[in-house]
Write an enzyme that holds these catalytic residues in place. Structure first.
Site, PDB file in Angstrom:
ATOM      1  CE  LYS A 238      -3.767  -1.923   2.862  1.00 49.47           C
ATOM      2  NZ  LYS A 238      -4.916  -1.677   1.992  1.00 49.47           N
ATOM      3  NE  ARG A 312     -11.181  -9.797  -1.745  1.00 46.66           N
ATOM      4  CZ  ARG A 312     -11.520  -8.843  -2.599  1.00 46.66           C
ATOM      5  NH1 ARG A 312     -11.919  -9.157  -3.824  1.00 46.66           N
ATOM      6  NH2 ARG A 312     -11.463  -7.577  -2.245  1.00 46.66           N
TER       7      ARG A 312
END
Length: 461
Positions: A238, A312
């Site tokens: 990120k 996920r």
């Protein structure tokens, strides 16, 4: 504790008269002229979250007028505890009469401050309420919400997978639940390869945390929470501004524990299972990579399109494990996608459900309780966007469109078709300060989910 439940308030406790604009207009003509003139001088008209201090004849504080949006607002009194002078207060019989639950909840949350590192400047004002079940419920709700906030607010240095497990273990001990965890390479031995893959790069071992509580004869409720204690993004790292608040990426786990604590505290007639895949998504020589294909507990192979879509991946093993027990309902809570925030903003968690009637009930209930969520579709045609040419599915969509839906559809692969399931993509964070809701970690949807579970399971034997 800023709310005290006693039959009688201490002598000298200052009365608070609660009004909204309409109630104030009806009351003001009945007030003594000096009080009426004083309130007019201050410009007090009963606006929400406003208050006015009225001096007594002795020059001390004699009375408080507090404006609220409406009497049932969950944060009705939240502007007061850290604004009023320190001391004891009691609700007046004048004006609006708040339910004890609302009064206790709003006052406690108004006194909330994350003070692990920075001491409070002052103690909150204290409110005295009669000791009844309604007030006790309000305090229990506020306690769970405050604990959830504390977990999210704690920096990753002091809230890694092990510390999150310790927090879960403490909650289990408080309510007589059974606690266990599967740690490190034991995840591979017990067939949780996806959780292991995401967490293996960290020096802090990944784990699956599990709590079990309730009668074996009761219907099974499984609550799953995403416990990514810090998310660098992995090898798809990120940027700095995207990583700044990633201590909150375990907000789903924190909310799952908050909801579970309330289920146990109020002794809902369920058999509760709580599952938290707890990892740190780090970067090292053994980090999982873009393009890797990872086998899951269910047997499906996930192609990794982006290591920053890790939530996920860890949830896939937890949901598959929950489904093996054939619960009546699975609820997963996760800070899963930025796409949900783009669509709905910080204050509206995204709700995905297989059943439109359930989703409608939850949205309506959330609006009523002012703990909202918003229904979004499990749009099956979008599944082609997460198809993989070398695996069963890929953990990213073909492009940025429908990102929250793609993530929900990904999770749906790990929940059997017949299994009732709710997926909530939440922010777990207040980005602006409001009364009783300071900037920082937040409990979202747990009051609404608790009310829904009470309705759903109250008729079960």
């Amino acid at each position: 504790m800023t709310v005290h439940l006693k039959a009688k308030a201490p002598s000298g406790a200052v009365a608070i008269t609660v009004v909204d604009r309409a109630a104030f207009q009806a009351l003001v003509t009945e007030l003594p002229a000096p009080t009426r003139h004083w309130l007019a001088t201050l410009g007090f008209k009963g606006a929400a979250d406003s208050y006015a201090l009225v001096p007594g004849a002795d020059g001390k504080l004699g009375q408080v007028f507090a404006g609220v949006e409406h009497a049932a607002h969950p944060f009705a009194l939240s502007a007061l505890p850290q604004a009023l002078p320190e001391g004891d207060y009691v609700l007046s019989e004048q004006g609006l009469q708040l339910r004890p639950e609302q009064a206790a909840l709003s006052w406690e949350l108004g006194g909330y401050q994350f003070d692990l590192y920075k001491p409070r400047r002052r103690a909150p004002a204290a409110l005295y309420l009669p000791a009844d079940a309604s007030a006790q419920r309000g305090i229990a709700l506020a306690t769970a919400i405050s604990a959830t906030r504390d977990l999210v607010n704690t920096p990753a240095e002091h809230m890694g997978p092990e510390e999150l497990a310790q927090a879960a273990q403490l909650i289990a001990k408080q309510h007589g639940a059974k606690f266990k965890q599967i740690v490190g390479d034991a995840l591979l031995k017990q067939n949780f390869p996806a959780i292991h893959a995401v967490g293996r790069a960290s020096t802090r071992a990944p784990r699956l945390i599990e709590l079990n509580w309730g009668s074996p004869k009761a219907p099974l409720l499984s609550i799953v929470g995403k416990g990514v204690c810090f998310d660098t993004g992995g090898l798809d790292i990120k940027p700095a501004d995207g990583m700044r608040q990633m201590k909150k990426d375990m907000g789903g786990a924190a909310n799952a524990l908050g909801l579970a604590a309330l289920v146990m505290a109020f002794k809902l007639p369920v058999r509760l299972q709580v599952l938290i895949p707890a990892v740190e998504n780090s970067i090292s020589g053994n980090a999982y990579r873009p393009g890797d294909v990872i086998k899951t507990r269910q047997g499906l192979h996930i192609e990794i399109g982006n290591t920053d879509a890790e939530g996920r991946v860890v949830l896939s093993d937890a949901l598959a494990y929950a489904s093996e027990h054939k619960p009546e309902l699975i609820i997963d809570l996760a800070t899963l996608t930025g796409a949900a925030r783009v669509a709905l903003g910080a204050q509206l968690p995204a709700l995905f459900s297989k059943h439109f009637d359930t989703a409608r009930d939850l949205v309506d209930l959330g609006l009523k309780l002012e703990d909202p969520m918003w229904h979004m579709p499990l749009w099956a045609p979008y599944k082609e966007g997460i198809a993989s040419s070398i695996g069963d599915i890929v953990n990213t969509g073909r492009n940025a469109l429908g990102g929250a839906i793609n993530a929900a559809l990904f999770l749906e692969y790990f929940v059997p078709e017949h299994q009732d399931w709710l997926h909530i993509d939440l922010f777990a964070w207040n980005d602006v300060a409001r009364a009783g809701r300071p900037v920082g970690g937040e409990a979202q949807t747990i009051r609404t989910l608790l009310a829904y579970l009470e309705q759903r399971f109250s008729t079960k034997s």
